[in-house]
Design a protein around this motif. Structure first.
Motif, PDB file in Angstrom:
ATOM      1  N   TYR A 101       0.843  -1.181   0.000  1.00 37.84           N
ATOM      2  CA  TYR A 101       0.000   0.000   0.000  1.00 37.84           C
ATOM      3  C   TYR A 101       0.888   1.244   0.000  1.00 37.84           C
ATOM      4  CZ  TYR A 101      -3.421  -3.427   1.562  1.00 37.84           C
ATOM      5  OH  TYR A 101      -4.227  -4.532   1.654  1.00 37.84           O
ATOM      6  N   ARG A 124      -0.576   4.259   0.378  1.00 38.95           N
ATOM      7  CA  ARG A 124      -1.271   5.079   1.383  1.00 38.95           C
ATOM      8  C   ARG A 124      -2.256   4.189   2.135  1.00 38.95           C
ATOM      9  NH1 ARG A 124      -2.502   7.191  -3.211  1.00 38.95           N
ATOM     10  NH2 ARG A 124      -4.730   7.057  -2.787  1.00 38.95           N
ATOM     11  N   GLU A 147      -5.864   3.327   0.848  1.00 46.65           N
ATOM     12  CA  GLU A 147      -6.043   2.328  -0.202  1.00 46.65           C
ATOM     13  C   GLU A 147      -6.810   1.108   0.307  1.00 46.65           C
ATOM     14  OE1 GLU A 147      -2.409   1.296  -2.195  1.00 46.65           O
ATOM     15  OE2 GLU A 147      -2.009   3.369  -2.737  1.00 46.65           O
ATOM     16  N   GLN A 177     -10.072   2.135  -0.930  1.00 48.92           N
ATOM     17  CA  GLN A 177     -10.080   2.269  -2.388  1.00 48.92           C
ATOM     18  C   GLN A 177     -10.003   0.912  -3.086  1.00 48.92           C
ATOM     19  OE1 GLN A 177      -6.852   4.922  -3.237  1.00 48.92           O
ATOM     20  NE2 GLN A 177      -8.015   6.751  -2.682  1.00 48.92           N
ATOM     21  N   LYS A 178      -9.206   0.010  -2.527  1.00 54.33           N
ATOM     22  CA  LYS A 178      -9.070  -1.335  -3.100  1.00 54.33           C
ATOM     23  C   LYS A 178     -10.159  -2.279  -2.610  1.00 54.33           C
ATOM     24  CE  LYS A 178      -4.029  -1.385  -3.756  1.00 54.33           C
ATOM     25  NZ  LYS A 178      -2.794  -2.135  -3.407  1.00 54.33           N
TER      26      LYS A 178
END
Length: 103
Positions: free
Chosen positions: A74, A76, A79, A82-83
């Motif tokens: 990662y 950040r 994430e 986001q992921k």
């Protein structure tokens, strides 16, 4: 006698006030950076944490811990949302306890 003592105490009090009034403030940046370093040391790195370490975070069990590990690396910490590794609500509970360190 009492008057001289009062005058002396008043002079010392005024001198003390002057010293405090015109002294530079303590270096706050040094204290702040030490506090910041201590806080970062307490953060859990999601790029290197073990399953057991991840499970110490609120809302993270075996399944989420495994998903976090499989989604590495990662750049950040956000994430994780986001992921679609973690739901936003779970991330909000732990975001101040984690960090995504870069190698």
């Amino acid at each position: 006698m009492r008057t001289k003592l009062m005058q002396w105490t008043g002079a010392v009090g005024l001198a003390g006030w002057l010293v405090l009034a015109f002294s530079p403030p303590p270096p706050v940046t040094a204290v702040s950076s030490l506090a910041g370093a201590a806080e970062q040391a307490d953060l859990l790195d999601i790029n290197s944490a073990t399953v057991d370490q991840l499970k110490t975070l609120k809302g993270i069990g075996d399944a989420y811990a495994e998903k976090i590990i499989k989604g590495r690396p990662y750049a950040r910490k956000d994430e994780l949302v986001q992921k679609k590794i973690l739901p936003r609500a779970t991330y909000e509970q732990i975001k101040y306890k984690i960090i995504a360190k870069q190698k």
